[in-house]
Scaffold this motif. Structure first.
Motif, PDB file in Angstrom:
ATOM      1  N   TYR A 142       3.921   0.889   0.900  1.00 13.77           N
ATOM      2  CA  TYR A 142       3.754   2.037  -0.100  1.00 13.77           C
ATOM      3  C   TYR A 142       5.031   2.489  -0.934  1.00 13.77           C
ATOM      4  O   TYR A 142       6.269   2.308  -0.099  1.00 13.77           O
ATOM      5  N   LEU A 160      -4.114   7.803  -0.559  1.00 16.83           N
ATOM      6  CA  LEU A 160      -3.494   6.915  -0.965  1.00 16.83           C
ATOM      7  C   LEU A 160      -4.084   5.437  -0.227  1.00 16.83           C
ATOM      8  O   LEU A 160      -3.999   4.551  -0.992  1.00 16.83           O
ATOM      9  N   ARG A 161      -4.593   5.464   0.918  1.00 17.81           N
ATOM     10  CA  ARG A 161      -5.314   4.482   1.661  1.00 17.81           C
ATOM     11  C   ARG A 161      -6.663   4.187   0.753  1.00 17.81           C
ATOM     12  O   ARG A 161      -6.832   2.886   0.630  1.00 17.81           O
ATOM     13  N   GLU A 170       1.396   8.377  12.733  1.00 18.55           N
ATOM     14  CA  GLU A 170       1.100   7.157  12.438  1.00 18.55           C
ATOM     15  C   GLU A 170       1.495   6.025  13.535  1.00 18.55           C
ATOM     16  O   GLU A 170       2.544   6.055  14.259  1.00 18.55           O
ATOM     17  N   ASN A 214      -2.125  14.965   5.597  1.00 17.64           N
ATOM     18  CA  ASN A 214      -3.068  13.771   5.883  1.00 17.64           C
ATOM     19  C   ASN A 214      -4.089  13.564   4.687  1.00 17.64           C
ATOM     20  O   ASN A 214      -4.398  12.451   4.762  1.00 17.64           O
ATOM     21  N   GLN A 234       2.132   1.411   7.773  1.00 19.52           N
ATOM     22  CA  GLN A 234       2.160   2.679   8.691  1.00 19.52           C
ATOM     23  C   GLN A 234       3.052   3.933   8.368  1.00 19.52           C
ATOM     24  O   GLN A 234       3.048   4.785   9.221  1.00 19.52           O
ATOM     25  N   GLY A 235       3.743   3.656   7.382  1.00 21.86           N
ATOM     26  CA  GLY A 235       4.726   4.716   6.888  1.00 21.86           C
ATOM     27  C   GLY A 235       5.993   4.540   7.482  1.00 21.86           C
ATOM     28  O   GLY A 235       6.744   5.591   7.345  1.00 21.86           O
ATOM     29  N   TRP A 265      -2.231  10.708   2.747  1.00 20.03           N
ATOM     30  CA  TRP A 265      -2.836   9.462   3.322  1.00 20.03           C
ATOM     31  C   TRP A 265      -3.983   8.959   3.171  1.00 20.03           C
ATOM     32  O   TRP A 265      -4.118   7.604   2.840  1.00 20.03           O
ATOM     33  N   ARG A 266      -4.943   9.751   3.373  1.00 19.47           N
ATOM     34  CA  ARG A 266      -6.332   9.384   2.985  1.00 19.47           C
ATOM     35  C   ARG A 266      -6.570   9.105   1.665  1.00 19.47           C
ATOM     36  O   ARG A 266      -7.029   7.710   1.349  1.00 19.47           O
ATOM     37  N   PRO A 275       3.831  11.854   5.105  1.00 19.98           N
ATOM     38  CA  PRO A 275       2.814  11.657   5.999  1.00 19.98           C
ATOM     39  C   PRO A 275       2.988  12.321   7.212  1.00 19.98           C
ATOM     40  O   PRO A 275       4.138  12.770   7.646  1.00 19.98           O
TER      41      PRO A 275
END
Ligand SMILES: Nc1nc2c(ncn2[C@@H]2O[C@H](COP(=O)(O)O[C@H]3[C@@H](O)[C@H](n4cnc5c(=O)[nH]c(N)nc54)O[C@@H]3COP(=O)(O)O)[C@@H](O)[C@H]2O)c(=O)[nH]1
Length: 661
Positions: free
Chosen positions: A214, A175-176, A6, A169, A129-130, A172-173, A2
């Motif tokens: 996560y 993953l979310r 964040e 990034n 938030q990592g 993260w995109r 990540p």
């Protein structure tokens, strides 16, 4: 991994529900269950006792008893007790099942915790938030960060600053949005070392499907990546010069041609063969030869654009692929640049060496629409450049293809001729000019292809190029030794034999052995045999030639320098070799005595030879005038059509028999 941007977010419950790491082990539910069972048992008995008391005190009971129904009341009483006990039994059974289910859940939790702790993958659990919540021991093993050094910090602390990651990034995109991501990434250890991982990231969902946290799992694949990049290097690059090899060049030519098909583009392939590399390699050794190839590779690379490809095909052969050229002029300019770059001397072992190169150019699509045909045609053009005097370039054209095809057909025919023993020998007499006495004969090979004679000057170079000269030479030596040994036994006891030897034959490690064998098998005395070696062959590798001739000379076999005067070498230099005769090339004999210059050269050679104690044979004597001039100038031996044309053995026998004395 990540990005470190964040921001803080609401606290997320720790992932204890997942059973991963940090779950308090033991039996937390055992006490609760026992308490619940006790409560159920107490409640059941309370109900039973209460029911019994109620029945005993109830007026209906008394009325029934008075009315003669006391047995029924007792039965009801018993039934109530029975139900009480059955209720307790059911409660116990239910609780037992609960306990068994808890047991299974606890085992699963223990297993998950064990997997987390013992996993060979590094595992980090973060909040949404990592921020790192937990890590396993392998995480510490791989990254060097202890758990307390990373918990609460963003997982982005592992992101490598120098190597861009596939994820970032984007990871993260995904993953979310999708709850999972898998891919390669470059991370950084606590000590700053960058390493490659194969990583998976997945979301842990709450009851409503929201992400609670996560899990990142990763495996160090640095060694595997290094190994595969080493394999890739070996498969596609030349280990000495680090230039692309033939395979990678083929790939690039293929892609260039494919693109050209779409865009109407043009490309050029330059086939570069170094001139004289072998001589340098043989003289200064392979290590210096390798050094030279590395220098050449560097010079070639400097001659082209970064988008072009310089490849080493093997040995002293290189190729340059020029992509998207405007026309042949571009290829011509690069070829000139290459020739200029390779003309500069290379310093090896404190000595300057000159190589030079012959370049053949093929243009795509005209001269080939695939690597094989383009390279073949560029190769053909390179041979033409070599034949045209070396250190020049030639563009491929169809005539070259036709002559290359003829060459291939010749080569096949030559191989067949060896198999079918289709060669024959002729012998040209050599006489002592002062007395006219026949002193020897020179063996000359003859080949008739489909009934037509093919001149030795046409097929000998081809035989040398293909290595077939070795087999042909052995046959010549054995046959000529046999013929002349027979002639000597038949009464021409003084007759000597001269045999032409090619440079390739001399380089054979068993050459001396082959000569010894031919003499032994035929009975020809060693002193009756003389090997004719051209001046250029002697100059090519004087050390090796000297060693071979020394061995033969020790046995009595003689040597002659053939075609003398054509190689511009100094006689003093050649005199280091154990040589007995020197043959003046017939190009000098042709115009004597009329041509003053040739006459002067011939006289000078004769004077010098006397100084060095060498006998001179003049070849190509066709006129009485030439013969007289040579005799008067002190030339000892003569050979030429005036004396006799080369003759087959039977004709030679007759010629010798007819000759007076
Ligand atoms: N390695 C081997 N090379 C060989 C062998 N046989 C021949 N050769 C080489 O071929 C060259 C040409 O040979 P050839 O065509 O046979 O020509 C020879 C003679 O026929 C020719 N000759 C002789 N006298 C005259 C003459 O008066 N005029 C004239 N125009 N030509 C003449 O010269 C050739 C012999 O030359 P040389 O060998 O230099 O003495 C030949 O030169 C060999 O190099 C072989 O078996 N092996």
């Amino acid at each position: 991994m990540p990005p470190s941007t964040e921001t803080a977010a609401p606290a997320v419950p720790p992932p204890a529900q997942t059973g991963l790491g940090g779950v308090a082990m033991g039996r937390p539910h055992d006490g609760r269950l026992l308490r619940r069972m006790t409560r159920i048992v107490v409640a059941a008995w309370t109900v039973a006792i209460a029911a019994s008391l109620y029945l005993n005190l109830n007026p209906i009971y008394e009325h029934a008893s008075a009315g003669g129904i006391a047995g029924t009341a007792a039965a009801s009483h018993f039934t109530i007790w029975l139900f009480g006990i059955a209720g307790i039994a059911l409660a116990v059974r239910h609780l037992h099942r609960q306990l068994a289910r808890r047991e299974v859940e606890l085992s699963e939790l223990e297993l998950s915790a064990k997997v987390f702790d013992d996993s060979l993958q590094g595992i980090a659990i973060t909040d949404v938030q990592g921020r790192i919540l937990r890590v396993n021991p392998m995480f510490t093993g791989i990254t060097g960060f202890a758990a307390d050094e990373v918990i609460g910090r963003p997982i982005a602390i592992l992101a490598s600053e120098s190597e861009p990651s596939e994820g970032g990034n984007g990871m993260w995109r995904q993953l979310r949005a999708e709850g999972g991501w898998v891919g390669e990434a470059w991370l950084q250890r606590k000590n700053g070392d960058v390493f490659a991982v194969w990583q998976s990231a997945s979301a842990i969902d709450g009851a409503a499907g929201e992400h609670l946290s996560y899990i990142f799992m990763f495996q160090d694949i640095t060694d595997r990546k290094l190994f595969s990049s080493r394999l890739e290097q070996l498969a596609h690059y030349d280990p000495l010069t680090h230039l692309p090899n033939r395979r990678l060049l083929a790939d690039r030519v293929g892609h260039a041609i494919q693109r050209a098909g779409r865009n109407q583009g043009r490309h050029a392939l330059l086939f570069i063969d170094l001139d004289r590399f072998k001589r340098i390699n043989d003289t200064v050794g392979h290590a210096a030869g390798d050094q030279l190839l590395t220098v050449i590779a560097g010079r070639l690379t400097e001659c082209v654009r970064a988008s072009d490809t310089v490849a080493r095909l093997g040995g002293d052969e290189f190729a340059v692929l020029l992509e998207d050229i405007h026309g042949p002029g571009d290829a011509e300019r690069v070829a000139e640049k290459v020739l200029a770059a390779l003309a500069a001397p290379v310093l090896l072992e404190d000595r300057e060496w000159y190589v030079g190169a012959s370049i053949g150019i093929g243009l795509s699509p005209k001269d080939g629409e695939d690597m094989a045909s383009l390279l073949k045609n560029a190769d053909t053009a390179m041979y033409r450049a070599k034949a045209d005097g070396r250190h020049c370039f030639r563009f491929f054209n169809e005539d070259m293809a036709a002559s290359a095809a003829l060459q291939v057909a010749r080569e096949t025919a030559l191989r067949l001729a060896i198999q079918n023993q289709a060669f024959s020998l002729e012998y040209q007499p050599q006489v002592e000019l002062a007395s006219g006495r026949v002193v020897g004969v020179e063996a000359l090979i003859r080949w008739r292809q489909d009934g037509h004679p093919v001149a030795p000057l046409e097929f000998i170079p081809l035989a040398e190029e293909t290595g077939l000269i070795v087999a042909i030479g052995r046959w010549v030596l054995a046959t000529a030794c046999q013929d002349i040994a027979d002639l000597r036994r038949a009464g021409h006891g003084d007759l000597k034999l001269a045999v032409n030897i090619s440079a390739i034959e001399l380089k054979q490690l068993d050459f001396v052995e082959q000569v010894v064998l031919a003499l032994a098998e035929t009975g020809l005395p060693a002193a009756s045999l003389e090997l004719e070696i051209t001046e250029s062959t002697m100059m090519e590798d004087i050390t090796r030639v000297a060693s071979v001739l020394d061995s033969l000379s020790a046995m009595g076999v003689g040597a002659a320098i053939d075609d003398f005067g054509t190689g511009y070498s100094s006689l003093a230099y050649l005199k280091q070799l154990p040589v007995d005769h020197l043959k003046i090339d017939r190009s000098f004999v042709r115009d004597v005595p009329r041509d003053m210059e040739d006459s002067t050269i011939v006289r000078a050679v004769l004077t010098m030879s006397r100084t060095f104690g060498l006998k001179v044979v003049a070849e190509g004597i066709e006129t009485e005038e030439q013969m007289a001039f040579l005799r008067e100038s002190g030339c000892q031996i003569g050979q030429g059509y005036l004396i006799s044309h080369p003759l087959p053995l039977a004709a030679l026998t007759a010629w010798l028999a007819a000759r007076p004395g």
